[in-house]
Structure formats: structure tokens, C-alpha cells
Design a protein around this motif. Sequence first.
Motif, PDB file in Angstrom:
ATOM      1  N   PRO A 170      56.982  71.588  25.828  1.00  0.00           N
ATOM      2  CA  PRO A 170      55.783  71.605  24.983  1.00  0.00           C
ATOM      3  C   PRO A 170      54.598  70.864  25.585  1.00  0.00           C
ATOM      4  O   PRO A 170      54.752  70.052  26.501  1.00  0.00           O
ATOM      5  N   GLY A 171      53.433  71.144  25.045  1.00  0.00           N
ATOM      6  CA  GLY A 171      52.208  70.418  25.364  1.00  0.00           C
ATOM      7  C   GLY A 171      51.470  70.109  24.076  1.00  0.00           C
ATOM      8  O   GLY A 171      52.026  70.272  22.972  1.00  0.00           O
ATOM      9  N   THR A 172      50.217  69.697  24.202  1.00  0.00           N
ATOM     10  CA  THR A 172      49.464  69.252  23.029  1.00  0.00           C
ATOM     11  C   THR A 172      49.423  70.301  21.927  1.00  0.00           C
ATOM     12  O   THR A 172      49.596  69.983  20.750  1.00  0.00           O
ATOM     13  N   SER A 173      49.212  71.560  22.299  1.00  0.00           N
ATOM     14  CA  SER A 173      49.051  72.588  21.267  1.00  0.00           C
ATOM     15  C   SER A 173      50.360  72.882  20.531  1.00  0.00           C
ATOM     16  O   SER A 173      50.353  73.609  19.545  1.00  0.00           O
ATOM     17  N   GLU A 174      51.467  72.334  21.005  1.00  0.00           N
ATOM     18  CA  GLU A 174      52.760  72.572  20.346  1.00  0.00           C
ATOM     19  C   GLU A 174      53.246  71.332  19.600  1.00  0.00           C
ATOM     20  O   GLU A 174      54.408  71.265  19.188  1.00  0.00           O
ATOM     21  N   MET A 175      52.391  70.327  19.417  1.00  0.00           N
ATOM     22  CA  MET A 175      52.871  69.068  18.832  1.00  0.00           C
ATOM     23  C   MET A 175      53.319  69.224  17.378  1.00  0.00           C
ATOM     24  O   MET A 175      54.232  68.533  16.931  1.00  0.00           O
ATOM     25  N   HIS A 176      52.708  70.134  16.636  1.00  0.00           N
ATOM     26  CA  HIS A 176      53.175  70.318  15.256  1.00  0.00           C
ATOM     27  C   HIS A 176      54.515  71.030  15.211  1.00  0.00           C
ATOM     28  O   HIS A 176      55.333  70.782  14.327  1.00  0.00           O
ATOM     29  N   PHE A 177      54.722  71.912  16.161  1.00  0.00           N
ATOM     30  CA  PHE A 177      56.055  72.534  16.269  1.00  0.00           C
ATOM     31  C   PHE A 177      57.091  71.452  16.568  1.00  0.00           C
ATOM     32  O   PHE A 177      58.164  71.416  15.980  1.00  0.00           O
ATOM     33  N   VAL A 178      56.745  70.559  17.487  1.00  0.00           N
ATOM     34  CA  VAL A 178      57.661  69.461  17.836  1.00  0.00           C
ATOM     35  C   VAL A 178      57.952  68.602  16.600  1.00  0.00           C
ATOM     36  O   VAL A 178      59.108  68.268  16.313  1.00  0.00           O
ATOM     37  N   ALA A 179      56.905  68.278  15.861  1.00  0.00           N
ATOM     38  CA  ALA A 179      57.100  67.464  14.655  1.00  0.00           C
ATOM     39  C   ALA A 179      57.964  68.202  13.637  1.00  0.00           C
ATOM     40  O   ALA A 179      58.783  67.594  12.940  1.00  0.00           O
ATOM     41  N   ALA A 180      57.803  69.520  13.585  1.00  0.00           N
ATOM     42  CA  ALA A 180      58.568  70.301  12.604  1.00  0.00           C
ATOM     43  C   ALA A 180      60.065  70.253  12.885  1.00  0.00           C
ATOM     44  O   ALA A 180      60.888  70.452  11.983  1.00  0.00           O
ATOM     45  N   LEU A 181      60.429  69.968  14.114  1.00  0.00           N
ATOM     46  CA  LEU A 181      61.854  69.916  14.448  1.00  0.00           C
ATOM     47  C   LEU A 181      62.556  68.784  13.701  1.00  0.00           C
ATOM     48  O   LEU A 181      63.763  68.853  13.449  1.00  0.00           O
ATOM     49  N   ASP A 182      61.807  67.746  13.370  1.00  0.00           N
ATOM     50  CA  ASP A 182      62.408  66.668  12.571  1.00  0.00           C
ATOM     51  C   ASP A 182      62.624  67.113  11.130  1.00  0.00           C
ATOM     52  O   ASP A 182      63.593  66.728  10.492  1.00  0.00           O
ATOM     53  N   ALA A 183      61.688  67.940  10.641  1.00  0.00           N
ATOM     54  CA  ALA A 183      61.793  68.393   9.251  1.00  0.00           C
ATOM     55  C   ALA A 183      62.857  69.478   9.099  1.00  0.00           C
ATOM     56  O   ALA A 183      63.371  69.696   8.006  1.00  0.00           O
ATOM     57  N   VAL A 184      63.175  70.162  10.174  1.00  0.00           N
ATOM     58  CA  VAL A 184      64.092  71.313  10.117  1.00  0.00           C
ATOM     59  C   VAL A 184      65.188  71.081  11.151  1.00  0.00           C
ATOM     60  O   VAL A 184      65.192  71.653  12.224  1.00  0.00           O
ATOM     61  N   PRO A 185      66.137  70.207  10.820  1.00  0.00           N
ATOM     62  CA  PRO A 185      67.052  69.740  11.861  1.00  0.00           C
ATOM     63  C   PRO A 185      68.071  70.763  12.340  1.00  0.00           C
ATOM     64  O   PRO A 185      68.755  70.501  13.328  1.00  0.00           O
ATOM     65  N   ALA A 186      68.162  71.920  11.705  1.00  0.00           N
ATOM     66  CA  ALA A 186      69.158  72.892  12.171  1.00  0.00           C
ATOM     67  C   ALA A 186      68.766  73.518  13.507  1.00  0.00           C
ATOM     68  O   ALA A 186      69.599  74.105  14.184  1.00  0.00           O
ATOM     69  N   MET A 187      67.483  73.416  13.866  1.00  0.00           N
ATOM     70  CA  MET A 187      67.051  73.970  15.157  1.00  0.00           C
ATOM     71  C   MET A 187      67.355  72.955  16.245  1.00  0.00           C
ATOM     72  O   MET A 187      66.954  71.795  16.153  1.00  0.00           O
ATOM     73  N   ARG A 188      68.064  73.390  17.294  1.00  0.00           N
ATOM     74  CA  ARG A 188      68.403  72.492  18.399  1.00  0.00           C
ATOM     75  C   ARG A 188      67.367  72.619  19.507  1.00  0.00           C
ATOM     76  O   ARG A 188      67.251  73.657  20.150  1.00  0.00           O
ATOM     77  N   PRO A 189      66.610  71.547  19.747  1.00  0.00           N
ATOM     78  CA  PRO A 189      65.647  71.604  20.849  1.00  0.00           C
ATOM     79  C   PRO A 189      66.319  71.146  22.148  1.00  0.00           C
ATOM     80  O   PRO A 189      67.082  70.184  22.158  1.00  0.00           O
ATOM     81  N   VAL A 190      66.048  71.855  23.227  1.00  0.00           N
ATOM     82  CA  VAL A 190      66.569  71.489  24.542  1.00  0.00           C
ATOM     83  C   VAL A 190      65.371  71.366  25.481  1.00  0.00           C
ATOM     84  O   VAL A 190      64.697  72.361  25.776  1.00  0.00           O
ATOM     85  N   LEU A 191      65.109  70.139  25.918  1.00  0.00           N
ATOM     86  CA  LEU A 191      63.928  69.911  26.753  1.00  0.00           C
ATOM     87  C   LEU A 191      64.188  70.378  28.184  1.00  0.00           C
ATOM     88  O   LEU A 191      65.204  70.043  28.796  1.00  0.00           O
ATOM     89  N   CYS A 192      63.255  71.139  28.717  1.00  0.00           N
ATOM     90  CA  CYS A 192      63.281  71.572  30.110  1.00  0.00           C
ATOM     91  C   CYS A 192      62.028  71.019  30.787  1.00  0.00           C
ATOM     92  O   CYS A 192      60.970  70.966  30.174  1.00  0.00           O
ATOM     93  N   LEU A 193      62.139  70.643  32.038  1.00  0.00           N
ATOM     94  CA  LEU A 193      61.010  70.006  32.741  1.00  0.00           C
ATOM     95  C   LEU A 193      60.096  71.020  33.407  1.00  0.00           C
ATOM     96  O   LEU A 193      59.125  70.644  34.049  1.00  0.00           O
ATOM     97  N   PHE A 194      60.418  72.292  33.258  1.00  0.00           N
ATOM     98  CA  PHE A 194      59.590  73.363  33.841  1.00  0.00           C
ATOM     99  C   PHE A 194      59.868  74.609  33.007  1.00  0.00           C
ATOM    100  O   PHE A 194      61.005  74.857  32.599  1.00  0.00           O
ATOM    101  N   GLU A 195      58.850  75.407  32.788  1.00  0.00           N
ATOM    102  CA  GLU A 195      58.975  76.537  31.865  1.00  0.00           C
ATOM    103  C   GLU A 195      59.924  77.611  32.381  1.00  0.00           C
ATOM    104  O   GLU A 195      60.548  78.333  31.598  1.00  0.00           O
TER     105      GLU A 195
END
Lengths: 529, 529
Positions: free
Chosen positions: B36-61
Motif C-alpha cells: 500500500p501507499g498513501t492513497s490506500e491508507m483507509h483500506f489499511v485502516a479498514a483491515l482492523d475493523a474487518v479482521p476476517a481479511m488476511r493482509p500479507v505485506l509484500c515489498l514489491f507489487e
Amino acid sequence: MGRVDDQSEQPGLSTGAEVVVNRLLAEGVDVCFANPGTSEMHFVAALDAVPAMRPVLCLFEGVASGAADGYARIAGRPAATLLHLGPGMANALANLHNARRAFSPVVNVVGDHATYHQSLDAPLESDIEALGQWTHGSVHRPDSAADLDILVREAVQSATAPPGRVATVILPADYSWEATAQKPLLDNISEVEPEPGDIDIDVAAAGELLRTQAEHAVLLLGGGATAADGLRAAARIRAAAGARVLVETFPARLARGRDVPALERLGYLAEQATQQLSGATHLVLVGAKTPVSFFAYPGKPSVLVPDGATVHHLAVEDLSGLADELGGAAPTVPPSEPGAPPSGPLNPQNLAQVIAALLPENAIISDEANTSGVFLPAATASSPPHDVLTLTGGAIGQGLPVAVGAAVAAPHRPVIALQSDGSAAYTISALWTMAREQLDITVVILNNRAYAILQLELMRVGTRADGERSRSLLDLSRPDIDFASIAQGFGVPASRAGTAEELADQFRAALAEPGPHLIDAVLPTWSPG
Amino acid sequence: MGRVDDQSEQPGLSTGAEVVVNRLLAEGVDVCFANPGTSEMHFVAALDAVPAMRPVLCLFEGVASGAADGYARIAGRPAATLLHLGPGMANALANLHNARRAFSPVVNVVGDHATYHQSLDAPLESDIEALGQWTHGSVHRPDSAADLDILVREAVQSATAPPGRVATVILPADYSWEATAQKPLLDNISEVEPEPGDIDIDVAAAGELLRTQAEHAVLLLGGGATAADGLRAAARIRAAAGARVLVETFPARLARGRDVPALERLGYLAEQATQQLSGATHLVLVGAKTPVSFFAYPGKPSVLVPDGATVHHLAVEDLSGLADELGGAAPTVPPSEPGAPPSGPLNPQNLAQVIAALLPENAIISDEANTSGVFLPAATASSPPHDVLTLTGGAIGQGLPVAVGAAVAAPHRPVIALQSDGSAAYTISALWTMAREQLDITVVILNNRAYAILQLELMRVGTRADGERSRSLLDLSRPDIDFASIAQGFGVPASRAGTAEELADQFRAALAEPGPHLIDAVLPTWSPG
């Protein structure tokens, strides 16, 4: 030399690939940052037949395109890239985006399937034109093998026509391997028109404006105005008229150091930029675009021009005339030296002081230091004269490739890559090219184990991440990245520094030795203040 | 939970980002490979509100998109990617190209500037639609924040409609942070039509063809026909009718090992494929495309169908019916075991024997072994049952990301990434995600210090490189890459193997321990034979 065993070889004729290489050379393009595949093998073979072209192998296309950008910013002329069909071009795009925003001339040579193979939807088939057009540059596809000579000339001319752009030549494999007589070059080949200027104020009018309303005027410098001459002229204008002078946020190439005026840059944060421009009723752009915020934020303005202010465009080449018109004398800058290197556990401030204190004469800084680099501009103002290349287009993963290109363009200038950890991971294989070419680059990783900019931005966009899941996406620990180990894996001597003294010792040693070095500068783990 | 401090927050309403995450979950998408980047910060925040989604951080797209491809091939359903504007999407494209060729369903969520910011040509502005369309998938841009729920549903349906494709949702930042009532989902939302089938032969006609002309018929299996059931049915057909049966060159997911028939794959080299298909007058495609050579070569055919042969398309689901129709009994395969691990200095052949001898039950092999992997299919035929995921689209840098996705999809299956050195460099930061997620992946680098495939291709396209300059572009030595050092830098335990015994010991140990491991298997330096 390269030989074509195919029956299409005719005595006295060059292969299409040789025509392309020779025409690039004739137009002044003599470096090729290459990541070739099967469809580019004749181009590769042609490099033996045409030895004046210097090939530089990159292990990823984004390194090749970023290197071409860095090369252009320093050499003032384009390098070629050699890319493998659509997917190779796709990997090059992010740094071509930065090149576009830097107005860097770049000539991509993208190998394509043989023309008769293109309709078969073979596995690597894709729409290369669409990718070329995405760069807002020109795309050149030959209609026949006989077009190559003209076409490459047009591409170089398109790339180099002011202000500079990305030109993409699509080179089908069969045209590359055929030996075909070329259509004659025209004496006056149709010139690509420079983009229409929108200059709307001349020296006299600008002089009148500044004589009467200097306290409400801001000069914003960008593009060619951020070279030393432009900065000096702007400083004379400031001294004579009292107008505010700023440099755009992310200049392609900014002269810096004790011989040039240290002009303030427009802030990345909209809040800061708004403050810098407040009260201005006239904004005079000199080589710069109308300032807008990098991103939108809830409840904050996107356009940074103060309400009601008039925007003017002055030609870069009129800057020194304007200084003369206003009678500005060069401000005397008291000679100063950066302080001695500091000591203690490393932090962003003493890191900047170490770099500033030891920066060699005539260095080039490729700056993708991001959050950890906030103290650098102030610290390096009294360092020896140097150039700074910044992240023009916001597509991260630019710093290491740009350093490669700058070092190839200026083999006798020391190159310093100040590189944040998160951004370094995108194009990390640039380190291998530094080792292969024995480029005189000192990479300093500002390793704070976080996408610190995003932790900041998360707050700025008006949200919060209190939870583990969102935090996990902004944190680069678990595991910590050991960039020294990675660099050694790619053949670059490397070390880690945890104190200012260690950084100073290692930085000094790296500068003293030829070839590349990497210092993994371990900073305190970043967290929003 | 994620909170929006902006005044647009209304009680009882979710932010747009939360709507997107919830709708993805409702449609069965519960993993998000994110950069993610700045324009995806609300999506990132939403992951806390919707914990069933598993985020997997990658260092390159490109790691995120390749992981989504690997996930889909194993899970049979899409993962999401989270990408940062056009440049983030650009970095993802090469592996989306491979996903497209694998018919893998993938749902990209690409953050964009706030709608009112898009006209300002801010630094990161670019044409995201053009990049989405380049994948030959669907692109979904909302006209209002109220469209998000419907739009995400349409995107998932588009991605999953047979045979599977890449769907791209563009998510403007303001729609992401607004809390807006959503338009109601329609009961019968317009279904995306599957691509029109071109099935032109049914069980009866195919049976008749094979009963009468089996010696001149070839069945070519691809897509869904390369699962174990398809391979068994095809082997019954071969046994009953005597027809030749081949598997496409680069299957998305191929069942392998001692419980499934080891069917020959169509050769990558056109010369080999031509030989395999010679004399065929009927080519029956089952889930496969009409075979064409990967590249064109001077004087060689591009279309691999023999002159005059008729091409038929049989539905994958008719394969076992055809076997029944022909009365084919399952061929009895004598039980066999791979030989004991060999000894001696490592080479491609004994490397394959080590892998085969030690391959665990139910493994997944992500195969980007390229030139060094030629002995693997024969060696692993009698290994325990496993799945092989191959390089469907030819865009290299796929193997490590696909292994990440496969391991996330099947946490209880051991994943083996067989990875050539040149290709590994493109998306090497996938190692970090393996470490972060503690994925049970054993990476074996087949390190021959060359773009060996290109040294081969250089000859095959009818040219030669006798010179230092061309050779320099095909050789990965100077400096040699130490992948063990790089892996340790990214947090993955690693070792180097120079003999078959060392490889066997290290491979056994890596499989026995949880989490990722890398073995840098040092092969003789490749040179064309």
C-alpha cells in the motif's frame, strides 16, 4: 563480430539490429541499459559488431529504466534501454514514470515477436504500444525493416526535443535479423515540436511586478532553473526585490552546496507548502508546474496556489535577464564549512551531519531518503558543491537505479545514494550492476524498519490504525532486513553502522576506495511522533 | 478498529474502504497481498475493523500479483492485491500477465487519488485504466462512492467467471474515506458471460475419430485437463485407442507423481514440439490453446500444428466420458520409487534426482528452474503425488511470488520453489514475505551464473556472439551472486550446496523444519553445449 547465418544476409548490408545500434550512436546515444530476452538476441549480437555502444546489464528492467533516467539527468542526453517485449516494458514503467516527471530523455528499444508471429497470441504477446503510451511519450513501430534507420532517428529526436520525454521503439525480431536496405534519411527530417510553451510574462513585465509587489510575489523554480546559474539569478532577484523564492518539491537535478544559494524547497506536506505560499498574490513559475499537493487529504486543499493569486510563467532563460533588470547583485554568502562529524547513537539528524561533513567535492546525491532524510538539505548547504537528484514522480524504487545511471554518465564524480529501506527493496538488484560495472557509488541505507512515510500519512488522511493488522502493513521489522548481507550477496562490499562514529569511518573508507560500497545505517525504529 | 475522524463520518455507515473489504469477504476473497501507499491508507485502516481479511505485506507489487496468481492456482479462488496508483499497478503487470495466461482469477484493488484531485496531474497521476486493460481483464471504476458494493461484487464475479481473469477495481481515496449509503445489490446482478467456448467436437465424434484414426491423432491437454482426473482419463484414452497424448508446454497446475500418469509435455523448443506432433492429421485440444512456438526463429515455423492437420476442441469435462466411450481401462502403473539420492559434484541431473528422491507427500512445486530444470520432469515421475505450477506467460520473476501464494493457500502442504538464478533476481524480495509469514517454503536456487536460456536462444535465432560485449549480457558472473547471503539479509535461513550430498542434507533439513529456507545450489557454469 555478430554474424547472421540466416539466408537473408546480403553482402554489404547490416542487419536491422546493427542499423538500430548504428543510428543510436549517430544520434549521440552510446549507452544501453539492457535486460534482454530471446527477441533481442540480434541486438545483443550487434553490440559486438558496433563496439562504440556500451551495454550495461541490469537484472531487472526497472533498474535499466531508472538508470536511463539518472544518466539523462547528469549527461543531458538520452541513454537507450533494451527491454524484452511487453512484460519487460511493464517492469520498466514505474521508473519511466519518474523519468517522464523529470523530463528526462530516454529511448527504449523493446524487442517484439517477428511480425508474422504477432497474430498468434504466443505466451509473451501483449500490447506494447499501450505501455509506451502510458509514459506520455512517443511510440515508434516500423512498418517495414527498411524504416528502422529513419524511425530510430525520429525516436531520439522525439526524446530530446525540449523539455525531454520517453520515446519507445518497438523492434520486431524479424526486422532485427533481416539485412535490408534502409530508406534514405531526409535532409530535414520532420522535427518533433517542443511542447507549446505557456510563457506569459517577459522580463520587463516580471521586473515591473517585482518592483511594485515583491512582498506578495513568490518565484517557484523548477526544471532547468534549478541548475546553479538559475539559483544564483534567483538569489539576485530575491536580494534586489525582496521577493520570496522557492524550489519545487522534487527537482530532477538541483545544484547544492556552498557555492550556490541554498533556496528553500516547497514542502512535501501540503500544510507546510500552504504556509510557504501564504499571502502571495502573484506566483511566478520558472520551469516549474503549478503546485498541487502530492495527495488529497480530507478537508485540505489540493491546489496550493493561494485563493485569488495570479499564476505567471517566466521562461527559464529569462531568469538572469530579470536579475539584471532588477539590478540584483549576487548576495555574498559567508564562507562556511559543515561541522565536524558528530558522535553518538545514529539518528536522522547526526546521520545528515556525517554525510554533510564528509561529502566530497563535485558529488552527485541520488536522494530517496524519504522520511529519514528530512535533515539532509539543511546539513548539506555548506558542503562542497554537488548535485541532488530527487524522486520526481513518486514511484518508489528509483534511488539505486538513478545512482547507477548517474555514475555511468559521470565516471569521475563520486555518487552517493541516500536510500530509505522500504524503497530500496523494489529495485535492490541495482547493487549487482554497481558491482559488475565497478561504479563509484556509496549507498547509505537509512534503515528505520518501517514505511515511516505511511505511518505519517495514515494520520494525515484522517484515520488511525490502532490494530495489529494495519500496523503490520506499515512495519518492516519481523524480520528486520540486513542490507549489508544482501549487498554482499550481490557482490557489493558492505558494512553496518549503529553510531555516528561508525558511519563516519565507514563512509570515509567507502569514498576513499573505488567501486561500490553499501552502509546499512541502523536508525531508531520509526514511530509517528 | 479503523476510525475516520473526518466530518463525513456518519453513524451506522461504514467507510468506502470497509465496504470494499466486507464485500470482498462476502464474495469469498479473504486474503489480500498488499503493497500500500498513501492513497490506500483507509483500506489499511479498514483491515482492523474487518479482521476476517488476511493482509500479507509484500515489498514489491510484482510479488503481490505473483502471489495472487499462485494462490488462485491452488485455492481455486481469487485473492485480492492492494496496489498504489498507476506505478504500483505497473510493477504488478508482469506477473498479472502470467496470471492471465494461467486463467487465474485475481482481484486488484488499486488506490487512486481522490476524484477531485485527479485532474491536477499530481506527480503520481497516470492512466490506471490503460494498465488494467493491458491484462485483458475487466476494469471497474466507480462513478460514485455509493457504487462500491456493487462494483466489487461485479469485479469478483468477472474474475471468477470461467475460465478466470484479472479484474481491477480502482478505488479513489475520497470514496475510500467517505461513509456513504451503498446502492442495494440486485438480486440477479448481471453475470459476466464466460468467454465463448469454441468446443466443436463431442464425445461421440471424438470417439469415432480416435477409433478410426488414432495413429494420426494427438490429444493436447491444458487448463483444467491437467488435474489428476484429466490425466488419468487421457491415459485411459491412450491405452484404449493408442492415440498420442501430450500436455501443454507451461500448464498452470499440473498433477504429477507416482499416482498420476506421467504424460509428456509439448517441448519448449519448436524443433522438439514439431517432432512430437509430426504426422498428426488431427489435433484434439482439451483445455489447451492451438500450439504455437514461444518465439519465431528464422526459417522455422511459428504455428506448430502440422500442415493440413485439423484442430478440434473437446470440452475438459468430456474427457472422462471419452475414456468411457472408448472403453479404456486405467493403465496399471508398476509401483516405483525414485532412486536413492546420488552423490558427487552437483549438476542439473543429480540435482533433479535429489529433489525427486526427497520430495515429500502432497508437495507443491513452483517451477521456474528454466534451463537447469530439464531433468526434473523425468526424475519426479515416481515421486509422491504433487502439483507443479509453471511459468505460463513467460514473464520471468514468477517462481518465488507464486510459491508465496501457494503456501498461503495451502498452509499444510510443503512448497518447493525451484528457481533459476537469473529469474530469481526480478522479485527477490518475495523471500522477506516468506520470512514474515513463516511460510513453509524451501527455495532451491539453480545457480549456474548465466542467462543460459539466452545463450541457447542466441544460437537458435541464427546468430552468434563471439564478442565480449554480447557475452557480457548473457553471463551472470562478475560478480557471482550469493543467494544464501541475500536470503539471510531478508530473514530466510539459507545455505549453499556444491555436491549432491550437501544438497540432500540441506534439503532434508529444510523440509523437516517449519518456515522458509533457501538452498543456493551451485551448478557448473553453464555454456552452450
